[in-house]
Motif scaffolding. Structure first.
Motif, short mmCIF file in Angstrom:
data_model
loop_
_atom_site.label_atom_id
_atom_site.label_comp_id
_atom_site.label_asym_id
_atom_site.label_seq_id
_atom_site.Cartn_x
_atom_site.Cartn_y
_atom_site.Cartn_z
N SER A 196 -69.58 66.99 -47.66
CA SER A 196 -70.35 65.75 -47.83
C SER A 196 -70.28 64.98 -46.51
O SER A 196 -69.50 65.32 -45.62
CB SER A 196 -69.75 64.91 -48.96
N GLU A 197 -71.08 63.93 -46.41
CA GLU A 197 -71.05 63.13 -45.18
C GLU A 197 -69.66 62.52 -44.95
O GLU A 197 -69.19 62.44 -43.82
CB GLU A 197 -72.12 62.04 -45.24
N GLU A 198 -68.99 62.12 -46.04
CA GLU A 198 -67.64 61.55 -45.90
C GLU A 198 -66.70 62.61 -45.32
O GLU A 198 -65.90 62.32 -44.43
CB GLU A 198 -67.10 61.08 -47.26
N GLU A 199 -66.82 63.82 -45.85
CA GLU A 199 -65.96 64.90 -45.34
C GLU A 199 -66.31 65.27 -43.91
O GLU A 199 -65.44 65.59 -43.10
CB GLU A 199 -66.07 66.13 -46.25
N GLU B 3 -64.62 63.38 -41.17
CA GLU B 3 -63.24 63.76 -40.86
C GLU B 3 -63.15 65.17 -40.28
O GLU B 3 -62.08 65.60 -39.87
CB GLU B 3 -62.40 63.76 -42.16
#
Lengths: 632, 312
Positions: free
Chosen positions: A416-419, A422
């Motif tokens: 996902s974009e959140e992942e 990172e």
């Protein structure tokens, strides 16, 4: 051979409604509580030409066509070519009757439409009838149909006569006709059905023969469907919402079912200019974040070779299905064969790495198609479902509960974009989509449009962020990582709850039969018969073609004295694959091959086994071929 | 909420944002026309304020195929001739993406010619840039589909016996709704045309004359160029198929006689794109399909509920 089964063959010409009539008939028998299994034989021709469908119905589960059959309904061929002297196709008009006599069992029943067929045109017809104790009913079905409706309704008249002679309650048929037919044609069809039934019941002694429908009961709700249906439904339940294809027999069936159902679930079907485009579209859709598939039959699949390699190199998940038919080249478009095994395993340049499943019947087709999607998207690898004209088209009943499963819209190893925020990026900010050291060789991907996920996908060898590179160290890392995925998939398959490869028969048997894909059910029936006749035989039906179940197959071969490998091609491709993969037991494996356009019947296999393995003799039939073990 | 937040960001962009840190310096030969395409695409993307991550640039094989190695965005360097079918499906899967496909004249008009015709016919909503250098460059100078009759090369030692293909006419006849020709020697026009092409709702085809100084012509041979929309010597109505067809025919002949005609040839702003057509008949969802796979609340349909009744 059992007498407690009805094997009904409806024969006529292409375009005369043989397929739909037989489908309704099969469903009626299923609803009445019987197990059914159909076998189709048809030419590559739209109008006219010898065609038949066989329906085997029994109180016990059936998983194969039978040996021969016991009830013939011979209808006219509306589009038969005019008989011409010396034409190689001979008199087509009489074929619905004449072509079907060789396989009719002793004591069998023949209904033929005397309005269109003249039995006196068949040489020695009366003698053969007498010799084989056949019960013949010449009924003018055509006239009956004409009187109430249209000539094409003679199929219904034939079904009515069948019901009277085989002891089938017409209620089952009526119910189906009501479901399937529009009002306008329903009424005359019902009239014809009853008139034929009544006429036969009144004018003939229906108990003069003993070919009767058995009685049975299902303990749960059944559905009648084909392998093609099951592949499509497996795809839909796995969240596949994109298909691209080009028509080709017999793959067209899956393509059609998907195209008809996808709009209902908000999916997209694309009929495109050729199979290269079809495979490329599936890859493009998957790259952009949609579960996608394509497929074809042999010749069309050949065009997919290069896109298939691109999917391997760019690690783009995709599921392709390959419906085999008799080859090489155009071959025999409507006849089954298992000659494309090596084709799907090895086509496309370089070291191929892909997953290939060859399901046997409808239930396996559903489960293995779902597994193909799961593995493709989890491991970012192309997965192929290999089947053929036989298991793609034959109808069988399976419990409706087989489909009572959770759907799966998971896109697999995607961030996902959140992942992504990172995740590992290179110095310039590109996402490292192809990292060297990752678990199971799987490096999670991003999807175009996501923030922080940009990278280059390329068919060239590439660095972690995707840039083209020929650096030897990186090359070795990337090749090893891609190949490592196969080991992880093999381990996952070995640990799976529902096995894809099927053991059958007594575990301690002396002899083995081994097969793959569509022949499994027939081989299992042969195992039953051989054991009943005092032989000690078991079988292994293999569905995992790649990565190959080396341990499981080795164990099986270890446990038997000799193994007959049964497959529908001329070059023993599955036996060759087995030998290559397990690297031993060459002296134990011989082959029984059939490649005349017709699938094995159980007795082909029992005879082949007894004659070639037990008695060490020569096969009398020219329909199958025995190839001895490497050391013989 | 979208799972694709690079789409529609709409912030001001500088053309240098499209220069990859990883490989900023292309490996094309000095004087190659391909630099002109790269520069025009960067300029157009900046002018349109496109995020590198809402762009998907798909390419084929050849010198032109390296475009997405040197342009910062999502990229898919595919196989020879197949950038179009990959681009088509990506756009259908996620219509929010700005998709640009690119390839050479061998890639697009030769090996991928079938895809070119059908993509134009279907009017997919993206831009196709063809680097037309009238030669096969990366394989060292063989005759290509657009090489003139009589063109000599190692594989055509006696000169090609074939008429060159007419790329603009083929595009128009196949159904492209925006057709233009520009040239590497004309950077301002090139950028403007690419901006228009990307903005166009439908299939926009840009035949981009890229000199190949190593194997074919150098830049001088594409000068002077004439902009048919500006020049008083030429009269064209780019909304009229027949007018466009005539001018295309003339342009294709003129090139081989040494007159370089460029400009906009055809623009049909009214024809619905393929996506719109498909949605119109209920065969494509309104929401981008790709979003569905990131929507945790989406209730996936089941065969058991929807499709089994007809088998009972």
């Amino acid at each position: 051979m059992t007498n407690d089964e009805l094997i009904w063959r409806i024969a006529g010409g292409s375009g005369d409604g043989i397929a739909s009539t037989s489908q309704n008939f099969a469903k009626a028998l299923m609803r009445s509580g019987l197990h059914v299994f159909t076998h189709r034989h048809y030419p590559s021709r739209i109008r006219g030409g010898h065609t038949y469908t066989e329906i085997r119905a029994s109180a016990d589960p059936v998983k194969s066509r039978g040996d021969g059959y016991n009830f013939l309904l011979a209808l006219g061929d509306s589009f038969a070519r005019n008989p011409q002297e010396n034409a190689y196709y001979g008199n087509e008009e009489i074929k619905p009757l004449s072509e079907n006599l060789d396989e009719l069992r002793e004591g069998g029943v023949i209904i033929y439409d005397s309005g269109l067929l003249d039995a006196s045109e068949i040489e020695d017809f009366d003698e053969r009838v007498e010799e084989n104790n056949w019960h013949v009913y010449d009924l003018d079905l055509r006239t009956m149909a004409r009187e109430h409706g249209r000539e094409v309704m003679r199929n219904t008249a034939g079904v009515g006569a069948t019901c009277a002679l085989a002891g089938i309650d017409t209620e089952w048929i009526e119910e189906l006709m009501e479901d399937a037919m529009p009002e306008k044609i329903l009424e005359p069809n019902l009239e014809i059905l009853h008139e034929a039934y009544d006429m036969v019941s009144e004018d003939y002694d229906v108990d003069a023969h003993d070919v009767k429908v058995p009685e049975g009961e299902h303990d749960e709700e059944q559905v009648l469907l084909s392998g093609s249906d099951a592949i499509a439904y497996g795809s839909l339940d796995e969240g596949c919402r994109f298909i691209a294809g080009y028509p080709m027999t017999p793959w067209t069936e899956v393509f059609t079912i998907m195209s008809q159902n996808l709009p209902e679930v908000g999916g997209i079907s694309e009929q495109v200019e050729d199979e290269i485009a079809a495979a490329a579209l599936a890859i493009g859709a998957s790259h952009a974040g949609v579960k996608a598939m394509s497929g074809s039959s042999g010749g069309g699949f050949a065009l997919m070779s290069e896109p298939l390699g691109l999917a391997e190199m760019t690690e783009t998940p995709v599921v392709l299905v390959e419906a085999m038919r008799a080859g090489p080249s155009t071959g025999m478009p409507t006849k089954p064969e298992q000659g494309d095994l090596e084709h799907v395993l090895y086509t496309s340049q370089g070291d191929s790495h892909r997953v290939v499943f060859a399901p046997s019947g409808a239930e396996e087709a559903y489960r293995q198609t779902r597994q193909a999607f799961k593995i493709a998207y989890e491991y970012q690898i192309p997965a192929i479902v290999l089947y053929d004209q036989k298991n793609g088209g034959e109808l069988q009943n399976i419990p409706a509960s087989v489909f009572d499963e959770e759907p799966n819209g998971d896109l697999g190893s995607v961030l996902s974009e959140e992942e992504l925020a990172e995740a590992s990026h290179d110095a310039s900010g590109k996402f490292n989509r192809f990292q060297h050291d990752v678990e199971d060789g799987v490096s999670p991907r991003s999807i175009p449009g996501q923030k922080g996920g940009r990278y280059l996908a390329t068919g060239n060898e590439h660095m972690p962020a995707g840039h083209i590179a020929e650096d030897p160290d990186n090359r070795v890392f990337q090749v090893n990582r891609r190949m490592q995925k196969l080991e992880a998939i093999r381990a996952e398959l070995d640990g799976s709850d529902v096995p894809n490869n099927t053991h059958y028969g007594p575990e301690d048997a002396d002899y083995g039969l081994m097969t793959f894909g569509s022949q499994q059910g027939t081989v299992e029936e042969a195992v039953d018969r051989l054991n009943e006749r005092g032989h000690s035989v078991k079988a292994l039906g293999v569905s995992e073609m790649a990565p190959f179940p080396v341990d499981q197959v080795s164990e099986f071969l270890e446990s038997v004295d000799e193994c007959l490998v049964v497959e529908m091609n001329a070059s023993a491709q599955f036996r060759g694959l087995t030998q290559k993969e397990v690297g031993r037991f060459g002296e134990k494996m011989s082959s029984l091959l059939k490649y005349n356009g017709n699938p094995f019947e159980p007795e082909d296999i029992t005879e082949g086994f007894v004659t070639s393995i037990v008695e060490d003799g020569e096969l009398s039939s020219h329909e199958t071929k025995f190839v001895p073990a490497a050391s013989d | 909420m979208s799972a694709f937040n690079a789409i529609g960001e709409n912030v001001e962009r500088d053309r240098n944002e499209y220069t990859p840190g990883l490989e900023p310096q292309p490996t094309w030969c000095p004087g190659c026309g391909d630099f002109g395409v790269l520069k025009a695409l960067k300029g157009a993307a900046a002018e349109l304020g496109l995020s590198p991550e809402e762009m998907l640039v798909t390419t084929g094989i050849g010198c032109s195929g390296k475009l997405n190695s040197y342009f910062e965005s999502y990229g898919f360097h595919t196989i020879h001739g197949r950038s179009l079918p990959i681009a088509r499906a990506a756009k259908l899967a996620n219509p929010g993406l700005t998709v640009v496909a690119a390839g050479g004249d061998g890639d697009g008009y030769g090996i991928g010619g079938n895809h070119f015709m059908h993509t134009a016919r279907e009017n997919h909503d993206f831009t196709y840039i063809v680097f037309n250098n009238e030669i096969f460059g990366l394989t060292k100078g063989q005759t290509s589909p657009t090489s003139p009759k009589g063109h000599k090369s190692k594989t055509q030692p006696h000169g090609s016996a074939k008429q060159p293909l007419r790329p603009l006419s083929m595009s128009l006849n196949s159904g492209a709704s925006y057709v233009a020709r520009t040239a590497a020697v004309n950077p301002n026009q090139a950028k403007d045309i690419i901006v228009e092409a990307i903005q166009h709702d439908g299939f926009s085809h840009v035949d981009f004359l890229t000199q190949c100084p190593t194997w074919n012509k150098d830049a001088k041979q594409y000068v002077p160029y004439i902009d048919i929309n500006e020049s008083e010597d030429y009269d064209i109505d780019i909304t009229d198929r027949k007018s466009a067809a005539d001018m295309m025919f003339e342009t294709e002949d003129a090139l081989h006689e040494g007159t370089v005609l460029t400009g906009r040839y055809y623009h049909d702003a009214d024809r619905p794109s393929y996506q719109q057509e498909k949605q119109q008949i209920g065969e494509m969802p309104e929401e981008p399909l790709a979003e569905r796979y990131f929507d945790e609340d989406y209730e996936w349909e089941r065969t058991h509920d929807l499709f089994l009744d007809k088998h009972k």
